[in-house]
Design a protein around this motif. Structure first.
Motif, PDB file in Angstrom:
ATOM      1  N   VAL A  28       4.790  62.802  -9.189  1.00  0.00           N
ATOM      2  CA  VAL A  28       5.469  62.054  -8.123  1.00  0.00           C
ATOM      3  C   VAL A  28       4.525  61.014  -7.511  1.00  0.00           C
ATOM      4  O   VAL A  28       4.886  59.831  -7.362  1.00  0.00           O
ATOM      5  N   THR A  29       3.282  61.428  -7.183  1.00  0.00           N
ATOM      6  CA  THR A  29       2.336  60.472  -6.602  1.00  0.00           C
ATOM      7  C   THR A  29       2.007  59.395  -7.642  1.00  0.00           C
ATOM      8  O   THR A  29       1.869  58.217  -7.297  1.00  0.00           O
ATOM      9  N   GLY A  30       1.923  59.792  -8.897  1.00  0.00           N
ATOM     10  CA  GLY A  30       1.662  58.832  -9.970  1.00  0.00           C
ATOM     11  C   GLY A  30       2.776  57.793 -10.047  1.00  0.00           C
ATOM     12  O   GLY A  30       2.508  56.606 -10.208  1.00  0.00           O
ATOM     13  N   ALA A  31       4.014  58.247  -9.894  1.00  0.00           N
ATOM     14  CA  ALA A  31       5.151  57.319  -9.952  1.00  0.00           C
ATOM     15  C   ALA A  31       5.065  56.292  -8.822  1.00  0.00           C
ATOM     16  O   ALA A  31       5.298  55.100  -9.033  1.00  0.00           O
ATOM     17  N   VAL A  32       4.689  56.756  -7.618  1.00  0.00           N
ATOM     18  CA  VAL A  32       4.530  55.832  -6.481  1.00  0.00           C
ATOM     19  C   VAL A  32       3.450  54.800  -6.812  1.00  0.00           C
ATOM     20  O   VAL A  32       3.623  53.599  -6.605  1.00  0.00           O
ATOM     21  N   LEU A  33       2.335  55.276  -7.369  1.00  0.00           N
ATOM     22  CA  LEU A  33       1.221  54.377  -7.686  1.00  0.00           C
ATOM     23  C   LEU A  33       1.579  53.402  -8.806  1.00  0.00           C
ATOM     24  O   LEU A  33       1.142  52.254  -8.788  1.00  0.00           O
ATOM     25  N   VAL A  34       2.406  53.856  -9.753  1.00  0.00           N
ATOM     26  CA  VAL A  34       2.840  52.958 -10.825  1.00  0.00           C
ATOM     27  C   VAL A  34       3.684  51.829 -10.241  1.00  0.00           C
ATOM     28  O   VAL A  34       3.489  50.646 -10.571  1.00  0.00           O
ATOM     29  N   LEU A  35       4.606  52.179  -9.320  1.00  0.00           N
ATOM     30  CA  LEU A  35       5.443  51.146  -8.688  1.00  0.00           C
ATOM     31  C   LEU A  35       4.568  50.150  -7.928  1.00  0.00           C
ATOM     32  O   LEU A  35       4.776  48.941  -7.982  1.00  0.00           O
ATOM     33  N   PHE A  36       3.544  50.674  -7.229  1.00  0.00           N
ATOM     34  CA  PHE A  36       2.626  49.798  -6.502  1.00  0.00           C
ATOM     35  C   PHE A  36       1.902  48.853  -7.460  1.00  0.00           C
ATOM     36  O   PHE A  36       1.795  47.644  -7.205  1.00  0.00           O
ATOM     37  N   VAL A  37       1.418  49.416  -8.561  1.00  0.00           N
ATOM     38  CA  VAL A  37       0.633  48.630  -9.514  1.00  0.00           C
ATOM     39  C   VAL A  37       1.487  47.501 -10.115  1.00  0.00           C
ATOM     40  O   VAL A  37       1.022  46.375 -10.288  1.00  0.00           O
ATOM     41  N   ILE A  38       2.770  47.800 -10.377  1.00  0.00           N
ATOM     42  CA  ILE A  38       3.667  46.768 -10.910  1.00  0.00           C
ATOM     43  C   ILE A  38       3.860  45.664  -9.866  1.00  0.00           C
ATOM     44  O   ILE A  38       3.755  44.467 -10.170  1.00  0.00           O
ATOM     45  N   ALA A  39       4.099  46.080  -8.601  1.00  0.00           N
ATOM     46  CA  ALA A  39       4.294  45.092  -7.523  1.00  0.00           C
ATOM     47  C   ALA A  39       3.028  44.265  -7.328  1.00  0.00           C
ATOM     48  O   ALA A  39       3.098  43.042  -7.147  1.00  0.00           O
ATOM     49  N   HIS A  40       1.877  44.917  -7.373  1.00  0.00           N
ATOM     50  CA  HIS A  40       0.583  44.244  -7.207  1.00  0.00           C
ATOM     51  C   HIS A  40       0.395  43.205  -8.320  1.00  0.00           C
ATOM     52  O   HIS A  40      -0.023  42.064  -8.061  1.00  0.00           O
ATOM     53  N   MET A  41       0.740  43.596  -9.540  1.00  0.00           N
ATOM     54  CA  MET A  41       0.572  42.683 -10.666  1.00  0.00           C
ATOM     55  C   MET A  41       1.472  41.455 -10.487  1.00  0.00           C
ATOM     56  O   MET A  41       1.021  40.317 -10.642  1.00  0.00           O
ATOM     57  N   ALA A  77       1.621  50.801   6.742  1.00  0.00           N
ATOM     58  CA  ALA A  77       2.460  51.915   6.281  1.00  0.00           C
ATOM     59  C   ALA A  77       2.275  52.098   4.780  1.00  0.00           C
ATOM     60  O   ALA A  77       2.055  53.216   4.292  1.00  0.00           O
ATOM     61  N   VAL A  78       2.317  50.974   4.046  1.00  0.00           N
ATOM     62  CA  VAL A  78       2.139  51.030   2.594  1.00  0.00           C
ATOM     63  C   VAL A  78       0.746  51.552   2.256  1.00  0.00           C
ATOM     64  O   VAL A  78       0.576  52.411   1.391  1.00  0.00           O
ATOM     65  N   ARG A  79      -0.260  51.038   2.963  1.00  0.00           N
ATOM     66  CA  ARG A  79      -1.634  51.466   2.695  1.00  0.00           C
ATOM     67  C   ARG A  79      -1.811  52.974   2.905  1.00  0.00           C
ATOM     68  O   ARG A  79      -2.467  53.646   2.109  1.00  0.00           O
ATOM     69  N   ILE A  80      -1.207  53.493   3.965  1.00  0.00           N
ATOM     70  CA  ILE A  80      -1.356  54.926   4.254  1.00  0.00           C
ATOM     71  C   ILE A  80      -0.657  55.756   3.184  1.00  0.00           C
ATOM     72  O   ILE A  80      -1.204  56.742   2.685  1.00  0.00           O
ATOM     73  N   ILE A  81       0.555  55.309   2.785  1.00  0.00           N
ATOM     74  CA  ILE A  81       1.276  56.035   1.723  1.00  0.00           C
ATOM     75  C   ILE A  81       0.437  56.044   0.444  1.00  0.00           C
ATOM     76  O   ILE A  81       0.271  57.076  -0.207  1.00  0.00           O
ATOM     77  N   LEU A  82      -0.122  54.885   0.104  1.00  0.00           N
ATOM     78  CA  LEU A  82      -0.920  54.793  -1.122  1.00  0.00           C
ATOM     79  C   LEU A  82      -2.159  55.685  -1.045  1.00  0.00           C
ATOM     80  O   LEU A  82      -2.505  56.366  -2.005  1.00  0.00           O
ATOM     81  N   LEU A  83      -2.801  55.668   0.122  1.00  0.00           N
ATOM     82  CA  LEU A  83      -4.018  56.474   0.277  1.00  0.00           C
ATOM     83  C   LEU A  83      -3.703  57.964   0.115  1.00  0.00           C
ATOM     84  O   LEU A  83      -4.414  58.690  -0.584  1.00  0.00           O
ATOM     85  N   VAL A  84      -2.598  58.391   0.743  1.00  0.00           N
ATOM     86  CA  VAL A  84      -2.189  59.800   0.627  1.00  0.00           C
ATOM     87  C   VAL A  84      -1.912  60.137  -0.846  1.00  0.00           C
ATOM     88  O   VAL A  84      -2.339  61.177  -1.357  1.00  0.00           O
ATOM     89  N   CYS A  85      -1.229  59.229  -1.543  1.00  0.00           N
ATOM     90  CA  CYS A  85      -0.913  59.455  -2.963  1.00  0.00           C
ATOM     91  C   CYS A  85      -2.184  59.565  -3.804  1.00  0.00           C
ATOM     92  O   CYS A  85      -2.294  60.445  -4.649  1.00  0.00           O
ATOM     93  N   VAL A  86      -3.138  58.655  -3.554  1.00  0.00           N
ATOM     94  CA  VAL A  86      -4.381  58.689  -4.323  1.00  0.00           C
ATOM     95  C   VAL A  86      -5.120  59.998  -4.071  1.00  0.00           C
ATOM     96  O   VAL A  86      -5.578  60.656  -5.007  1.00  0.00           O
ATOM     97  N   VAL A  87      -5.215  60.399  -2.803  1.00  0.00           N
ATOM     98  CA  VAL A  87      -5.946  61.628  -2.459  1.00  0.00           C
ATOM     99  C   VAL A  87      -5.287  62.836  -3.137  1.00  0.00           C
ATOM    100  O   VAL A  87      -5.968  63.660  -3.765  1.00  0.00           O
ATOM    101  N   LEU A  88      -3.950  62.935  -3.048  1.00  0.00           N
ATOM    102  CA  LEU A  88      -3.250  64.069  -3.673  1.00  0.00           C
ATOM    103  C   LEU A  88      -3.415  64.046  -5.188  1.00  0.00           C
ATOM    104  O   LEU A  88      -3.685  65.075  -5.816  1.00  0.00           O
ATOM    105  N   HIS A  89      -3.264  62.857  -5.779  1.00  0.00           N
ATOM    106  CA  HIS A  89      -3.336  62.707  -7.240  1.00  0.00           C
ATOM    107  C   HIS A  89      -4.717  63.122  -7.752  1.00  0.00           C
ATOM    108  O   HIS A  89      -4.828  63.901  -8.699  1.00  0.00           O
TER     109      HIS A  89
END
Lengths: 236, 257
Positions: A28-41, A77-89
């Motif tokens: 689940v956290t990976g999926a969030v990070l994948v969506l972020f990475v696509i948006a970032h790109m 908000a986005v940064r905090i969500i991403l940070l939480v995802c990275v830490v959990l992942h």
């Protein structure tokens, strides 16, 4: 058997205390990070629109959600969500890796793979490389404290920072290497997350792997095109 | 045919093991791999040496007793085949073959190529019962099972518990085995009353045995002699997720304590 592994009736705690649950958390956290990475790109491609487009996009990111959200609130908000995802992942990955290493105390003298890929076998150390890269990248492009000569980095002058930052070839090289690692991580990671969450029906396995690889290739090409363009002189 | 065999010899669980090299001659191409080992053991016995210990029973590929790595591949790596069903014609005359037991913390070596797979028995035990009525046999058509469900259950039920999935997994994970056992009952109407309780209990038992964590390499399904698909692991995960969020915590707590 271990006692009191499950001390709470909270389903999220139960999930975290189970090996499969941690895999689900990683998916689940990976999926969030994948969506972020696509948006970032996609955001990075604004660099081809020129200085105005790129810098306006950077300012937009700080005003996202206005007028409901104030200045930089959406961004944080986005940064905090991403940070939480990275830490959990990363935490789940570390714990599961240790478990798997302990599960085979004596290695085989000879072992051959039939189904695993270079991408699937490099998930762990590739992931470590990505973590190092993320720290470097934030210090580099967000804070401007590494990779720039003093006074060169200007806050919100993203276009100028990108050009100045990628003009240093070791930085660009590290960026490109890290993006290849990202591509390998996504190639196995996207398919793996879908499989872990139970959306592989067997019949669609081939398609899922293909889609996973396609996303990985597109994301990597998009990211790598920027430093390459800077070094070749297309973006200056 | 002639072969050079490098076989892992280990007297007991605690004793240190090592590879010992043997030569076998007079092997015919239609002998099975285990018959080739029988020939070797006859010679060893005649010479007064200890025969190589390997597990076997039916030699028809349906009991799940046999299995070891041949040249780094569980069951020799031939699709859908156990070592007992593997013919020597699949190897080149004069080839050197390395034989190594399954290696996992949960599968300690008993002797030579035999490992203790009781961990699998304990996972199955944790599955408990299904509420089948006793008494006279019900009519065959009393419970209707759709064809695709029957096929899936049958595919899962084909698991013989040989342990090749754990052996081939770079993480020594037992998820394909546990998934096969769970999917078998979880898709059938007869398995529904205890579905989520069974999932929690069997997964907890699996995790307590010290197996590793799946990273979806797919090595397990590639060597499985019964070709259990990787997809079943996803089905198990989905049932576990549902079980957890359906608040069946007490069962889980009992199982893990």
């Amino acid at each position: 058997m271990k006692t009191s592994r499950v001390s709470s009736a909270n389903p999220l705690v139960m999930l975290w205390n189970s090996v499969i649950g941690k895999k689900i958390v990683m998916a689940v956290t990976g999926a969030v990070l994948v969506l972020f990475v696509i948006a970032h790109m996609l955001g990075n491609l604004k660099v081809y629109g020129g200085q105005q487009t790129m810098n306006a996009y950077a300012r937009f990111l700080r005003e996202m959600g206005w007028p409901i959200l104030g200045h930089e609130e959406g961004l944080w908000a986005v940064r905090i969500i991403l940070l939480v995802c990275v830490v959990l992942h990363v935490t789940a990955a570390t714990q599961l890796t240790r478990l798997s290493w302990q599960a085979r105390p004596q290695e085989y003298h000879e072992w051959k793979g039939l189904a695993s890929t270079f991408a699937s076998r490099t998930m762990r150390w590739g992931g470590v490389l990505l973590l190092v890269f993320i720290v470097f990248h934030i210090l580099h492009m967000t804070f401007g404290v590494v990779g720039f000569s003093p006074g060169q980095f200007k806050h919100l002058a993203v276009y100028q920072n990108v050009v100045a930052g990628f003009s240093v070839w070791p930085v660009s090289l590290f960026y490109i290497v890290a993006m290849v690692a990202l591509g390998l991580h996504l190639d196995h990671g996207i398919w793996s997350a879908i499989q872990t969450l139970g959306f592989n029906s067997g019949r669609n396995e081939h398609v899922l792997k293909l889609v996973s690889r396609a996303i990985a290739v597109i994301v990597v090409l998009g990211f790598i095109s920027v430093p390459v363009s800077v070094m070749v002189g297309w973006v200056r | 045919m002639k072969f050079t065999l490098r076989i892992w010899r280990q007297k007991s669980r605690e004793a240190p093991g090592k590879f010992v090299t043997y030569q076998v001659d007079g092997i015919t191409p239609d002998m099975s791999f285990l018959e080739m080992l029988d020939v070797l053991n006859e010679e060893l016995l005649a010479r007064g040496e200890d025969p190589v210990a390997f597990e076997h029973d039916c030699r028809e590929g349906i009991c799940g007793s046999c299995g070891f790595l041949i040249n780094g591949l569980a069951h020799g790596g031939r699709r859908g085949t156990t070592v007992c069903q593997l013919s020597m014609r699949f190897f080149k005359d004069g080839e050197t073959l390395t034989l190594e037991p399954w290696r996992a913390r949960a599968f300690p070596v008993v002797r030579d190529l035999i490992v203790d797979r009781s961990a699998f028995d304990r996972i199955i035990q944790a599955g408990g019962f299904i509420s089948a009525p006793v008494g006279s046999a019900p009519d065959a058509n009393a419970i209707l099972v759709p064809k695709d469900i029957a096929d899936t259950a049958f595919e899962a039920a084909a698991c013989i518990g040989c342990g090749a999935c754990v052996a081939a997994c770079p993480n020594a994970s037992a998820m394909l085995f546990t998934a096969a056992k769970l999917v078998h009952l979880n898709v059938l109407p007869q398995g529904q009353p205890q579905r989520y309780q069974r999932t929690l209990n069997m997964v907890a038992a699996m995790e307590a045995e010290g197996f590793g964590s799946c990273t979806n390499h797919g090595e397990c399904a590639a060597v499985c002699p019964k070709e259990i698909p990787l997809e079943f692991i996803g089905r198990m995960n989905r049932d576990l997720r549902r079980a957890i969020f359906r608040r069946r915590f007490e069962r889980w707590r009992d199982a893990t304590q």
